[in-house]
Design an enzyme around this catalytic site. Structure first.
Site, mmCIF file in Angstrom:
data_model
loop_
_atom_site.group_PDB
_atom_site.id
_atom_site.type_symbol
_atom_site.label_atom_id
_atom_site.label_comp_id
_atom_site.label_asym_id
_atom_site.label_seq_id
_atom_site.Cartn_x
_atom_site.Cartn_y
_atom_site.Cartn_z
ATOM 1 N N ARG A 21 0.802 -1.227 0.000
ATOM 2 C CA ARG A 21 0.000 0.000 0.000
ATOM 3 C C ARG A 21 0.836 1.279 0.000
ATOM 4 N NH1 ARG A 21 -3.062 -3.375 3.566
ATOM 5 N NH2 ARG A 21 -5.027 -4.004 2.593
ATOM 6 N N LYS A 76 3.140 11.650 -11.153
ATOM 7 C CA LYS A 76 2.305 10.817 -12.015
ATOM 8 C C LYS A 76 3.039 9.512 -12.305
ATOM 9 C CE LYS A 76 -0.628 13.896 -14.763
ATOM 10 N NZ LYS A 76 -0.929 14.330 -16.153
ATOM 11 N N GLU A 78 9.851 18.958 -24.617
ATOM 12 C CA GLU A 78 9.116 19.265 -23.390
ATOM 13 C C GLU A 78 9.520 20.615 -22.806
ATOM 14 O OE1 GLU A 78 6.624 17.840 -21.918
ATOM 15 O OE2 GLU A 78 6.515 15.801 -22.703
ATOM 16 N N LYS A 125 7.157 23.385 -13.572
ATOM 17 C CA LYS A 125 6.302 22.233 -13.273
ATOM 18 C C LYS A 125 5.998 22.151 -11.781
ATOM 19 C CE LYS A 125 5.244 17.492 -14.232
ATOM 20 N NZ LYS A 125 5.535 16.268 -15.026
ATOM 21 N N GLU A 171 -4.420 17.210 -10.736
ATOM 22 C CA GLU A 171 -4.867 17.624 -12.068
ATOM 23 C C GLU A 171 -6.379 17.834 -12.146
ATOM 24 O OE1 GLU A 171 -4.472 15.920 -16.518
ATOM 25 O OE2 GLU A 171 -2.579 15.993 -15.442
ATOM 26 N N ARG A 193 -3.282 22.079 -13.617
ATOM 27 C CA ARG A 193 -2.197 21.158 -13.989
ATOM 28 C C ARG A 193 -2.373 20.599 -15.398
ATOM 29 N NH1 ARG A 193 0.750 16.284 -10.512
ATOM 30 N NH2 ARG A 193 1.967 15.511 -12.262
ATOM 31 N N ASN A 219 -0.151 19.268 -20.185
ATOM 32 C CA ASN A 219 -0.379 18.289 -21.248
ATOM 33 C C ASN A 219 -0.473 18.939 -22.632
ATOM 34 O OD1 ASN A 219 -0.658 15.769 -19.697
ATOM 35 N ND2 ASN A 219 -2.428 16.789 -18.794
ATOM 36 N N HIS A 279 0.061 16.935 -25.806
ATOM 37 C CA HIS A 279 -0.025 15.520 -25.478
ATOM 38 C C HIS A 279 -1.296 14.852 -25.998
ATOM 39 C CE1 HIS A 279 3.251 16.733 -22.934
ATOM 40 N NE2 HIS A 279 3.393 15.539 -22.415
ATOM 41 N N HIS A 308 -0.166 11.656 -27.590
ATOM 42 C CA HIS A 308 -0.469 10.333 -27.046
ATOM 43 C C HIS A 308 -1.204 9.469 -28.067
ATOM 44 C CE1 HIS A 308 -0.147 11.419 -22.478
ATOM 45 N NE2 HIS A 308 1.024 11.254 -23.060
ATOM 46 N N HIS A 368 8.357 9.845 -27.209
ATOM 47 C CA HIS A 368 7.344 10.720 -26.618
ATOM 48 C C HIS A 368 7.517 12.183 -27.018
ATOM 49 C CE1 HIS A 368 4.390 12.155 -23.767
ATOM 50 N NE2 HIS A 368 5.286 12.936 -23.194
#
Length: 356
Positions: A121, A143, A185, A227, A237, A241, A245, A248, A252, A265
């Site tokens: 956990r 993330k 980026e 960031k 997010e 936030r 992206n 993206h 993606h 990427h």
């Protein structure tokens, strides 16, 4: 050494930026971990270059560490890999006060972070990013996750590391393509938050592409600052936030459609940034000169702005699975002028129009 702090109350942590920090990593880790028992997760590329050095540095400072090596590449970023790594962590005897250390690029960091979040956990997690893209983006913000065949990062969580250690000397071992993927980026940060980064690129292009240490340390630090500021205001997010992206949404989709084999990427994000800019132009959020500036900067850095012969309808279908979407509405981050961007609902026809 430069230090950027991510301020998240009980989950705050530092980002250390230095040339050569890997050789003393054990000394620094002692300040952030509860025990000396750790497992390093890395990949088949990085293990041949840095694993022994990191293990020696940990041993020198009294750590009991083992390692797990996954196959390099996005294809390893799946639930089968996570299951295998969790079983290996148990076999090694990791306990609740043990830690997982991610040594690698974004794929390794995402997988290792999810393993740390799930094991018992949640156990301590450290990021040691070895690609420029991971240093300026994926290692910061918590993330973590893996892909499904239907889309990127569909399975995951928000799980913050205890610290991030960025060694700028590792950039010298990256191939040109990986460096440019990270630069993509950094350009993103300039478009969404800080126009001075775009000016910096245009003025110092040759030195940046030659990986001048002062230039790279500045760009990495500034990217981490931007960031960190956004993440500190919106960790999960829920609103602001999402601007991180930018590029993206289409990016993606391109990665997923091509099974992560055609684009890395940063390349896919570069294409996505340009086409999102075209949507913004059509809406008159930006003018032609700004879109041309974005395009010229990406092309000057050796990044693509064209998605080739992929079917545009397939791209839109993939976009419909994007995690930013809400109540069936397609969400896009669009630039609103220099250093500014916001999230908007976008129609299918608008996307198809620019993809023409």
């Amino acid at each position: 050494m430069e230090i950027v702090n991510v301020n998240l109350k009980n989950y705050s942590y530092p980002i250390y930026i230095s040339n050569g920090i890997l050789s003393d990593i054990g000394l620094y880790l002692r300040n952030h971990l509860r025990s000396g028992r750790a497992i390093i997760i890395t990949d088949s590329n990085v293990s041949n270059i840095y694993l022994q050095n990191v293990e020696d540095a940990l041993s020198k400072d009294g750590f009991v560490a083992s390692h797990l090596v996954i196959k390099a590449g996005e294809e390893s970023k799946n639930l089968d890999t996570v299951k295998h790594l969790l079983e290996e962590c148990l076999d090694f005897g990791l306990l609740r006060d043990s830690s997982v250390i991610a040594l690698g690029g974004g794929v390794v960091g995402d997988i290792a972070g999810l393993v740390a979040a799930l094991y018992m956990r949640g156990i301590d997690f450290i990021q040691i990013p070895t690609t420029l893209l991971a240093q300026v983006d994926s290692s910061v913000g918590g993330k973590v996750g893996v892909n499904l065949d239907e889309g990127k990062n569909i399975v995951g969580s928000f799980y913050q590391p205890k610290a991030v250690f960025i060694d700028t000397s590792v950039l010298k071992t990256l191939n040109r393509r990986e460096v440019l993927g990270g630069i993509s980026e950094i350009i993103k940060y300039g478009i969404i938050k800080d126009e001075s980064l775009l000016n910096f690129f245009e003025t110092n292009m040759e030195k940046i592409l030659n990986l001048d240490d002062d230039m790279m340390r500045y760009l990495i630090k500034r990217s981490c600052e931007i960031k960190s500021d956004v993440v500190s205001k919106d960790e999960k997010e829920n609103n602001i936030r999402a601007i991180l992206n930018y590029g993206h949404t289409i990016g993606h989709a391109l990665e997923s459609i091509t099974r992560y084999k055609k684009y890395i990427h940063g390349e896919a994000v570069a294409i996505g940034m340009y086409y999102a800019g075209k949507i913004a132009l059509n809406r008159k959020y930006i003018d032609e000169s700004y879109l041309l500036r974005i395009k010229n900067l990406l092309v000057s850095c050796g990044l693509p702005v064209d998605y080739g012969n992929i079917d545009k309808h397939e791209i839109v279908e993939s976009i419909k699975h994007d995690k930013k979407n809400r109540e069936g509405k397609i969400k896009f981050i669009l630039p609103l002028g220099y250093g500014n961007a916001e999230v908007f609902d976008v129609l299918e026809d608008e996307i198809l129009n620019v993809l023409n």
